[in-house]
Design an enzyme around this catalytic site. Structure first.
Site, PDB file in Angstrom:
ATOM      1  N   ARG A   8      -4.272  -4.648  -3.925  1.00  0.00           N
ATOM      2  CA  ARG A   8      -3.411  -4.082  -2.773  1.00  0.00           C
ATOM      3  C   ARG A   8      -2.347  -3.072  -3.349  1.00  0.00           C
ATOM      4  O   ARG A   8      -2.109  -3.323  -4.591  1.00  0.00           O
ATOM      5  CB  ARG A   8      -2.618  -5.210  -1.979  1.00  0.00           C
ATOM      6  CG  ARG A   8      -1.762  -4.644  -1.143  1.00  0.00           C
ATOM      7  CD  ARG A   8      -0.677  -5.962  -0.584  1.00  0.00           C
ATOM      8  NE  ARG A   8       0.337  -5.436   0.459  1.00  0.00           N
ATOM      9  CZ  ARG A   8       1.303  -6.133   0.752  1.00  0.00           C
ATOM     10  NH1 ARG A   8       1.623  -7.273   0.258  1.00  0.00           N
ATOM     11  NH2 ARG A   8       2.108  -5.528   1.760  1.00  0.00           N
ATOM     12  N   HIS A   9      -2.014  -2.228  -2.745  1.00  0.00           N
ATOM     13  CA  HIS A   9      -0.969  -1.303  -3.123  1.00  0.00           C
ATOM     14  C   HIS A   9       0.172  -1.791  -3.719  1.00  0.00           C
ATOM     15  O   HIS A   9       0.584  -2.883  -3.427  1.00  0.00           O
ATOM     16  CB  HIS A   9      -0.616  -0.028  -2.382  1.00  0.00           C
ATOM     17  CG  HIS A   9      -0.215  -0.491  -1.110  1.00  0.00           C
ATOM     18  ND1 HIS A   9       1.335  -0.861  -0.909  1.00  0.00           N
ATOM     19  CD2 HIS A   9      -0.652  -1.084   0.181  1.00  0.00           C
ATOM     20  CE1 HIS A   9       1.606  -1.464   0.179  1.00  0.00           C
ATOM     21  NE2 HIS A   9       0.382  -1.517   0.895  1.00  0.00           N
ATOM     22  N   GLY A  10       1.071  -0.929  -4.511  1.00  0.00           N
ATOM     23  CA  GLY A  10       2.183  -1.678  -5.067  1.00  0.00           C
ATOM     24  C   GLY A  10       3.338  -1.696  -3.974  1.00  0.00           C
ATOM     25  O   GLY A  10       3.037  -0.934  -2.668  1.00  0.00           O
ATOM     26  N   GLN A  11       4.489  -2.249  -4.075  1.00  0.00           N
ATOM     27  CA  GLN A  11       5.412  -2.436  -3.105  1.00  0.00           C
ATOM     28  C   GLN A  11       6.097  -0.973  -2.641  1.00  0.00           C
ATOM     29  O   GLN A  11       6.104  -0.012  -3.406  1.00  0.00           O
ATOM     30  CB  GLN A  11       6.862  -3.083  -3.833  1.00  0.00           C
ATOM     31  CG  GLN A  11       7.849  -3.217  -2.875  1.00  0.00           C
ATOM     32  CD  GLN A  11       9.097  -3.790  -3.641  1.00  0.00           C
ATOM     33  OE1 GLN A  11       9.805  -2.837  -4.314  1.00  0.00           O
ATOM     34  NE2 GLN A  11       9.630  -4.900  -3.533  1.00  0.00           N
ATOM     35  N   THR A  12       6.322  -0.840  -1.281  1.00  0.00           N
ATOM     36  CA  THR A  12       6.565   0.505  -0.830  1.00  0.00           C
ATOM     37  C   THR A  12       8.241   0.574  -0.393  1.00  0.00           C
ATOM     38  O   THR A  12       8.737  -0.662  -0.204  1.00  0.00           O
ATOM     39  CB  THR A  12       5.891   0.969   0.363  1.00  0.00           C
ATOM     40  OG1 THR A  12       6.048   0.064   1.451  1.00  0.00           O
ATOM     41  CG2 THR A  12       4.419   1.109  -0.211  1.00  0.00           C
ATOM     42  N   TRP A  14       9.009   0.911   2.800  1.00  0.00           N
ATOM     43  CA  TRP A  14       9.024   0.078   4.060  1.00  0.00           C
ATOM     44  C   TRP A  14       8.885  -1.369   3.924  1.00  0.00           C
ATOM     45  O   TRP A  14       9.186  -1.934   4.598  1.00  0.00           O
ATOM     46  CB  TRP A  14       8.029   0.863   5.073  1.00  0.00           C
ATOM     47  CG  TRP A  14       8.331   2.077   5.478  1.00  0.00           C
ATOM     48  CD1 TRP A  14       9.483   3.030   5.321  1.00  0.00           C
ATOM     49  CD2 TRP A  14       7.796   2.807   6.886  1.00  0.00           C
ATOM     50  NE1 TRP A  14       9.648   4.030   6.322  1.00  0.00           N
ATOM     51  CE2 TRP A  14       8.476   4.054   6.843  1.00  0.00           C
ATOM     52  CE3 TRP A  14       6.704   2.796   7.460  1.00  0.00           C
ATOM     53  CZ2 TRP A  14       7.992   4.677   7.996  1.00  0.00           C
ATOM     54  CZ3 TRP A  14       6.254   3.655   8.418  1.00  0.00           C
ATOM     55  CH2 TRP A  14       6.794   4.602   8.615  1.00  0.00           C
ATOM     56  N   ASN A  15       8.263  -1.835   2.597  1.00  0.00           N
ATOM     57  CA  ASN A  15       8.110  -3.196   2.663  1.00  0.00           C
ATOM     58  C   ASN A  15       9.662  -3.817   2.641  1.00  0.00           C
ATOM     59  O   ASN A  15       9.815  -4.550   2.980  1.00  0.00           O
ATOM     60  CB  ASN A  15       7.227  -3.447   1.301  1.00  0.00           C
ATOM     61  CG  ASN A  15       5.758  -3.389   1.536  1.00  0.00           C
ATOM     62  OD1 ASN A  15       5.164  -2.870   0.505  1.00  0.00           O
ATOM     63  ND2 ASN A  15       5.196  -3.145   2.669  1.00  0.00           N
ATOM     64  N   ARG A  58       0.129   5.800  -0.508  1.00  0.00           N
ATOM     65  CA  ARG A  58       0.692   4.626  -1.146  1.00  0.00           C
ATOM     66  C   ARG A  58      -0.443   3.690  -2.274  1.00  0.00           C
ATOM     67  O   ARG A  58      -0.105   3.436  -3.049  1.00  0.00           O
ATOM     68  CB  ARG A  58       1.674   3.747  -0.444  1.00  0.00           C
ATOM     69  CG  ARG A  58       0.675   3.010   0.681  1.00  0.00           C
ATOM     70  CD  ARG A  58       1.266   2.042   1.546  1.00  0.00           C
ATOM     71  NE  ARG A  58       0.892   1.322   2.491  1.00  0.00           N
ATOM     72  CZ  ARG A  58       0.395   1.722   3.940  1.00  0.00           C
ATOM     73  NH1 ARG A  58       0.565   3.022   4.324  1.00  0.00           N
ATOM     74  NH2 ARG A  58      -0.241   1.096   4.817  1.00  0.00           N
ATOM     75  N   GLU A  82      -5.078   1.100   5.945  1.00  0.00           N
ATOM     76  CA  GLU A  82      -4.851  -0.131   6.450  1.00  0.00           C
ATOM     77  C   GLU A  82      -5.188  -0.235   7.941  1.00  0.00           C
ATOM     78  O   GLU A  82      -5.355   0.668   8.758  1.00  0.00           O
ATOM     79  CB  GLU A  82      -3.071  -0.263   6.417  1.00  0.00           C
ATOM     80  CG  GLU A  82      -2.761  -1.581   6.576  1.00  0.00           C
ATOM     81  CD  GLU A  82      -3.107  -2.928   6.427  1.00  0.00           C
ATOM     82  OE1 GLU A  82      -4.159  -3.160   6.350  1.00  0.00           O
ATOM     83  OE2 GLU A  82      -2.270  -3.427   5.852  1.00  0.00           O
TER      84      GLU A  82
END
Length: 203
Positions: A8-12, A14-15, A58, A82
């Protein structure tokens, strides 16, 4: 044997803010970039033949950081984006809870009952992700492939490989940012040898 390394992508941003992203996008945070570097370091001795990434910014940025200085092609793929969550994209979880409490409850607890407003169902995401992963497998037989995608698509692939019902979509290991999943693929087998691993985290 084909081997899939799926993350999964790294933290963003919006996370951190508690916003649902879906097919909208937000940048990786400083921690998100670190997470991608950590995974890249843990895979530095693995002979990766190809990286296939969701075309979302992302995810693609995560793929670039994982690759580092290695000469590996990164191929963007729209079918690994997504879940499209329609009107909810960009909204805070708290906002959605206020205006759509029943569907929010279905989304997280009864995914087989979730009915989107302008987006995809979990069934549609499962079809999209499973069809694409089988296409990737057939086109790259015998290779080591790194796939960078998103939480819902990742869970859809787990649901598909493990032949689970949609109602059990969220059951199992939590998919943290840049967690590593490894799948051995043979003629008629799809076997997880690692799932949701974050042992590469350094803090």
């Amino acid at each position: 044997m084909t081997k899939l390394f799926i993350t999964r992508h790294g933290q963003t941003a919006w996370n951190i803010e508690g916003r649902l992203q879906g097919q909208k996008d937000s940048r990786l945070t400083e921690l998100g970039e670190k997470q991608a570097r950590w995974l890249g370091e843990s895979l530095k001795d693995v002979d990766i033949d190809l990286i296939i990434s969701s075309s979302s910014g992302r995810a693609y940025r995560t793929a670039e950081i994982i690759r580092g200085n290695r000469k590996i092609d990164i191929v963007p793929n729209n079918n690994l984006m997504e879940m499209n969550i329609g009107e909810w994209e960009g909204q805070l979880h708290t906002e959605i809870e206020e205006h759509s409490p029943d569907q929010q409850r279905n989304f997280w607890n009864f995914p087989h009952m979730y009915k989107p407003r302008g987006g995809e169902t979990f069934y549609q995401v499962l079809d999209r992700a499973s069809n694409e992963i089988e296409k990737i497998i057939s086109e790259h037989e015998g290779k080591n492939i790194l796939i960078v995608t998103h939480a819902v698509v990742l869970r859809a692939l787990i649901t598909y490989f493990e032949k689970k019902d949609i109602k059990d979509f969220w059951n199992g290991t939590f998919m943290h940012s840049t967690c590593l999943n490894i799948v051995d693929v043979g003629k008629d087998i799809r076997t997880f040898i690692l799932q949701g691993d974050i042992s590469h985290y350094q803090e």
